[in-house]
Write an enzyme that holds these catalytic residues in place. Structure first.
Site, PDB file in Angstrom:
ATOM      1  N   GLY A  60      -5.091 -23.074 -14.886  1.00 54.73           N
ATOM      2  CA  GLY A  60      -4.555 -24.314 -14.341  1.00 54.73           C
ATOM      3  C   GLY A  60      -5.541 -25.452 -14.187  1.00 54.73           C
ATOM      4  N   ARG A  74      -0.897 -22.090 -27.870  1.00 53.38           N
ATOM      5  CA  ARG A  74      -2.336 -21.920 -28.121  1.00 53.38           C
ATOM      6  C   ARG A  74      -3.064 -21.553 -26.844  1.00 53.38           C
ATOM      7  NH1 ARG A  74      -4.664 -25.798 -24.608  1.00 53.38           N
ATOM      8  NH2 ARG A  74      -5.053 -27.798 -25.612  1.00 53.38           N
ATOM      9  N   SER A 109     -10.277 -21.521 -18.786  1.00 51.37           N
ATOM     10  CA  SER A 109      -9.653 -22.158 -19.941  1.00 51.37           C
ATOM     11  C   SER A 109      -9.288 -23.600 -19.605  1.00 51.37           C
ATOM     12  CB  SER A 109      -8.392 -21.380 -20.346  1.00 51.37           C
ATOM     13  OG  SER A 109      -7.652 -22.063 -21.326  1.00 51.37           O
ATOM     14  N   LYS A 113      -4.863 -34.742 -30.606  1.00 51.44           N
ATOM     15  CA  LYS A 113      -3.682 -34.533 -29.769  1.00 51.44           C
ATOM     16  C   LYS A 113      -3.708 -35.502 -28.605  1.00 51.44           C
ATOM     17  CE  LYS A 113      -3.011 -31.130 -26.739  1.00 51.44           C
ATOM     18  NZ  LYS A 113      -2.755 -29.802 -26.137  1.00 51.44           N
ATOM     19  N   LYS A 138      -9.551 -30.107  -9.678  1.00 47.81           N
ATOM     20  CA  LYS A 138      -8.620 -28.979  -9.646  1.00 47.81           C
ATOM     21  C   LYS A 138      -9.392 -27.673  -9.440  1.00 47.81           C
ATOM     22  CE  LYS A 138      -4.707 -30.737 -12.335  1.00 47.81           C
ATOM     23  NZ  LYS A 138      -3.799 -30.442 -13.465  1.00 47.81           N
TER      24      LYS A 138
END
Length: 326
Positions: free
Chosen positions: A223, A112, A296, A69, A229
């Site tokens: 996020g 997903r 995640s 991807k 981040k």
């Protein structure tokens, strides 16, 4: 040689949340059992344009699926009418290397990710969780809530976004697919008064403070997916049981990357990868009082597995266009 081209519209018509959850669950299990190959994301940083491009190859050996991807993240895009995240997925035959399908993967990315949050919450949240707090009201927030609704009886949703009109629009949208009370709130602290908290912002400064989170809360931290981040105050991670999707990728660019780089958190303090819990190698939630966090970052195996589910449905339905490559 032909490849099946599927547009975003066609992918959206084929892919359900139940499809995504089933595909991602198998992918996580394969990962937990050591049956995948998945180099960490490679990044092209585009500071002049407030964005980046990422390449995510993956091979699921147990299911014999391979692909890659390519995805962007440009937080300023909504201001010019484009999605923050856009993606393209190419599926390949592991046997010959030939491309099988090229498909729009923006919707796949959202679905997903929502599926991953649902799976994590099933193992890490209290089973009686019924109040959901949302910080961030974009596309990822919607699919997170859709996924959670498959496993929990949701009675109330509170949503905060730095753009108040977007939070209000999200609250109205929720009523179209979920029977519950949905309230746009004025500050992030109010959204933290919940059983399951979902953060889906591009923030580089914590938006959730340690003292706002009560014992027993589960957090899907979605996020943080690039170096620097951070959505959760570092002290909160020190209180919690931390589960990641992939240890290498999370340490590099997940919610844990900042506290680890600052020496506040240590890699050894991460409890498990979600695949290890699915495989029975490590426990999920073990008490009603513990705070759990799912970090995640988004994995290539999730995209390839979900994309293959779309590809198989397209073959069955005759959807898509055959394009000649050679």
């Amino acid at each position: 040689m032909e490849v099946l081209w599927l547009t975003e519209k066609e992918v959206r018509s084929l892919l359900t949340m139940d499809d995504a959850i089933a595909a991602v669950q198998k992918a996580f299990l394969d990962h937990g059992m050591g049956r995948t190959q998945m180099p960490s994301k490679s990044y092209l940083h585009l500071p002049d344009h407030n964005g980046d491009l990422r390449c995510m190859p993956a091979y699921l050996e147990g299911q014999d699926m391979a692909g890659v991807k390519i995805v962007n993240v440009h937080p300023g895009n909504p201001l010019i009418g484009l999605p923050t995240v856009m993606a393209l997925l190419i599926l390949h035959s592991p046997h010959t290397g030939e491309p099988l399908s090229i498909m729009g993967a923006t919707y796949i990315t959202s679905m997903r990710t929502g599926a991953a949050g649902a799976i994590a919450a099933r193992y890490l949240a209290r089973p009686d969780s019924h109040v959901i707090g949302m910080i961030g009201a974009g596309a990822q927030a919607r699919t997170q809530l859709q996924g959670l609704s498959r496993h929990f009886q949701i009675d109330q949703v509170t949503v905060f976004d730095s753009f108040a009109d977007r939070a209000r629009a999200f609250a109205e949208d929720v009523l179209g697919f979920l029977k519950c009370d949905c309230i746009a709130v004025a500050g992030p602290e109010e959204a933290c008064e919940c059983d399951i908290l979902v953060t889906t912002t591009p923030s580089r400064q914590p938006v959730v403070r340690n003292e706002w989170v009560r014992p027993g809360t589960h957090i899907n931290a979605i996020g943080a997916d690039a170096v620097g981040k951070q959505e959760l105050e570092s002290a909160l991670l020190k209180r919690a049981k931390i589960v990641v999707d992939d240890i290498v990728q999370s340490v590099h660019s997940g919610e844990v990357n900042v506290p680890i780089s600052e020496g506040i958190l240590h890699r050894e303090e991460i409890h498990a990868q979600i695949g290890e819990i699915l495989a029975g190698k490590k426990p999920g939630r073990v008490s009603s009082e513990e705070i759990t966090i799912f970090d995640s970052t988004g994995l290539g195996i999730q995209d390839v597995a979900t994309g293959h589910a779309v590809y198989e449905k397209a073959l069955q339905s005759g959807m898509g266009r055959r394009l000649e490559l050679a």
